[in-house]
Design a protein around this motif. Structure first.
Motif, PDB file in Angstrom:
ATOM      1  N   THR A 111      42.027  36.961  34.372  1.00 48.92           N
ATOM      2  CA  THR A 111      41.966  36.061  35.389  1.00 48.92           C
ATOM      3  C   THR A 111      41.850  34.275  35.163  1.00 48.92           C
ATOM      4  N   GLY A 112      41.932  34.104  33.677  1.00 49.21           N
ATOM      5  CA  GLY A 112      41.692  32.894  33.321  1.00 49.21           C
ATOM      6  C   GLY A 112      40.416  32.473  33.583  1.00 49.21           C
ATOM      7  N   PHE A 113      39.359  33.342  33.337  1.00 50.15           N
ATOM      8  CA  PHE A 113      37.861  33.154  33.563  1.00 50.15           C
ATOM      9  C   PHE A 113      37.496  32.507  34.947  1.00 50.15           C
ATOM     10  N   HIS A 114      38.129  32.752  35.708  1.00 50.17           N
ATOM     11  CA  HIS A 114      38.017  32.720  37.348  1.00 50.17           C
ATOM     12  C   HIS A 114      37.337  33.884  38.085  1.00 50.17           C
ATOM     13  N   VAL A 115      36.019  33.603  38.263  1.00 53.42           N
ATOM     14  CA  VAL A 115      35.132  34.570  38.564  1.00 53.42           C
ATOM     15  C   VAL A 115      35.685  35.455  39.997  1.00 53.42           C
ATOM     16  N   LYS A 116      36.083  34.625  40.864  1.00 55.46           N
ATOM     17  CA  LYS A 116      36.218  35.295  42.128  1.00 55.46           C
ATOM     18  C   LYS A 116      37.523  36.517  42.159  1.00 55.46           C
ATOM     19  N   PRO A 117      38.480  36.069  41.525  1.00 55.72           N
ATOM     20  CA  PRO A 117      39.597  37.426  41.431  1.00 55.72           C
ATOM     21  C   PRO A 117      39.060  38.348  40.368  1.00 55.72           C
ATOM     22  N   ALA A 118      38.217  37.890  39.448  1.00 56.43           N
ATOM     23  CA  ALA A 118      37.766  39.034  38.634  1.00 56.43           C
ATOM     24  C   ALA A 118      36.853  39.857  39.256  1.00 56.43           C
ATOM     25  N   VAL A 119      35.915  39.439  40.073  1.00 55.02           N
ATOM     26  CA  VAL A 119      35.305  40.609  40.911  1.00 55.02           C
ATOM     27  C   VAL A 119      36.063  41.553  41.579  1.00 55.02           C
ATOM     28  N   LEU A 120      37.304  41.265  41.952  1.00 56.05           N
ATOM     29  CA  LEU A 120      38.119  42.227  42.516  1.00 56.05           C
ATOM     30  C   LEU A 120      38.896  43.154  41.416  1.00 56.05           C
ATOM     31  N   VAL A 121      39.137  42.215  40.387  1.00 55.84           N
ATOM     32  CA  VAL A 121      39.621  43.215  39.281  1.00 55.84           C
ATOM     33  C   VAL A 121      38.824  44.350  38.737  1.00 55.84           C
ATOM     34  N   VAL A 122      37.322  43.907  38.805  1.00 58.96           N
ATOM     35  CA  VAL A 122      36.384  44.892  38.372  1.00 58.96           C
ATOM     36  C   VAL A 122      36.506  46.145  39.431  1.00 58.96           C
ATOM     37  N   ARG A 123      36.878  45.755  40.493  1.00 59.08           N
ATOM     38  CA  ARG A 123      36.994  46.658  41.746  1.00 59.08           C
ATOM     39  C   ARG A 123      38.278  47.665  41.415  1.00 59.08           C
ATOM     40  N   GLY A 124      39.370  47.066  40.740  1.00 65.49           N
ATOM     41  CA  GLY A 124      40.390  48.092  40.563  1.00 65.49           C
ATOM     42  C   GLY A 124      41.646  47.217  40.888  1.00 65.49           C
ATOM     43  N   LEU A 125      41.715  46.245  41.551  1.00 63.73           N
ATOM     44  CA  LEU A 125      42.809  45.613  41.721  1.00 63.73           C
ATOM     45  C   LEU A 125      43.776  45.098  40.394  1.00 63.73           C
ATOM     46  N   SER A 126      44.769  44.572  40.364  1.00 61.11           N
ATOM     47  CA  SER A 126      45.307  43.961  39.342  1.00 61.11           C
ATOM     48  C   SER A 126      45.188  42.480  39.610  1.00 61.11           C
ATOM     49  N   PRO A 127      45.286  41.665  38.640  1.00 61.83           N
ATOM     50  CA  PRO A 127      45.093  40.194  38.734  1.00 61.83           C
ATOM     51  C   PRO A 127      46.031  39.725  39.932  1.00 61.83           C
ATOM     52  N   GLU A 128      47.183  40.056  40.030  1.00 68.13           N
ATOM     53  CA  GLU A 128      47.912  39.653  41.236  1.00 68.13           C
ATOM     54  C   GLU A 128      47.635  40.194  42.524  1.00 68.13           C
TER      55      GLU A 128
END
Length: 299
Positions: free
Chosen positions: A258-275
């Motif tokens: 996520t380009g070191f962007h914390v907010k979307p990274a939280v959702l990526v950890v949750r299982g979502l793709s970056p998109e």
């Protein structure tokens, strides 16, 4: 008639004859007045935050700061810090300082009397109804700032004025006036002291509360910050580990996607793709609370 911020205080008329410790104690008392002034202004700041956040929810809107001298430099400092701290887009901030940006490092006191420059600065931005224009002036009568606020209000922008003298013109001519009544300065007329401190405190509260309202803070953390150096990258890793309850390896993996962007990274950890993470945030106004609620509702 002399305004309160220009008056001499009898309590401090022999300030320069005191010991260094006495001088410092006296000046600290003046700084304490700044905090009291902001506390009394909280209801007005509340109105300003709610009104500004409503306008700034529009992605085309801008936050514009206007001032001269110390007030202008305080305003610019607040606005400049919004991008690294909250990821607030730089193109959505503007700083109108009497005398231009050179006044940030060099005092150009005569520039504050130029009303035409204040109007022209607002016109040059193509200021419009979605914008929020905040004017600061300790006296509340600075011609440059008043003219800018008048021009902005005439164009339909939300105008907010912060001043330190009761009855100041800026408080009436802005749509929302915020009085920071600090009274006479310990050093008569030196409004970089109590008046300036009160403005800095008020602006810290104002802009931070707006960023919270706009979903740029989650659980007291700056999840939209720009990690532009190694210290901030370490902070981003620690932040993500805390919010997502994950290990360092998982945090680094998500941040890398996520380009070191914390907010979307939280959702990526949750299982979502970056998109999908970015799409979820877009649907929910960038608010992680709402994005999580959507995910939970969708099972």
């Amino acid at each position: 008639m002399t305004t309160p911020t220009e008056r001499s205080s009898l309590a401090y008329r022999d300030l320069e004859t005191l010991s260094a410790g006495g001088m410092l104690t006296a000046m600290l008392e003046g700084q304490e007045a700044a905090l009291s002034a902001v506390r009394a202004a909280l209801p007005a700041l509340d109105r300003a935050v709610e009104a500004a956040a409503a306008r700034l929810a529009d992605p085309q809107s801008r936050l514009v700061y206007v001032g001269a001298g110390t007030s202008g430099r305080i305003a610019m400092l607040d606005g400049i810090e919004l991008y690294p701290t909250f990821g607030w887009p730089e193109e959505r901030s503007a700083f109108l300082l009497a005398g231009g940006e050179a006044s940030m490092a060099e005092a150009r006191e005569s520039a504050e009397d130029d009303e035409d420059a204040g109007r022209a600065a607002i016109a040059g931005l193509d200021c419009r109804a979605g914008d929020v224009v905040v004017g600061l002036a300790a006296s509340g009568s600075t011609p440059y700032t008043l003219a800018a606020i008048d021009e902005a209000r005439g164009r339909g922008a939300l105008t907010i004025g912060l001043a330190n003298n009761p009855g100041a013109a800026l408080l009436d001519r802005a749509e929302i006036g915020v009085l920071l009544e600090t009274g006479p300065e310990v050093l008569a007329g030196s409004t970089r002291m109590a008046a300036g401190t009160s403005q800095k405190i008020a602006m810290n509260l104002f802009s931070t509360a707006i960023m919270m309202r706009l979903g740029r803070v989650y659980r007291g953390l700056m999840v939209d910050m720009i990690p532009s150096n190694q210290k901030l990258k370490r902070r981003a890793i620690a932040m993500l580990m805390q919010v997502a309850d994950c290990g360092e390896e998982a945090a680094l993996d998500a941040l890398g996607k996520t380009g070191f962007h914390v907010k979307p990274a939280v959702l990526v950890v949750r299982g979502l793709s970056p998109e999908d993470a970015m799409a979820a945030l877009d649907r929910n106004g960038g608010d992680l609370h709402r994005a999580f609620a959507e995910l939970d509702n969708n099972g």
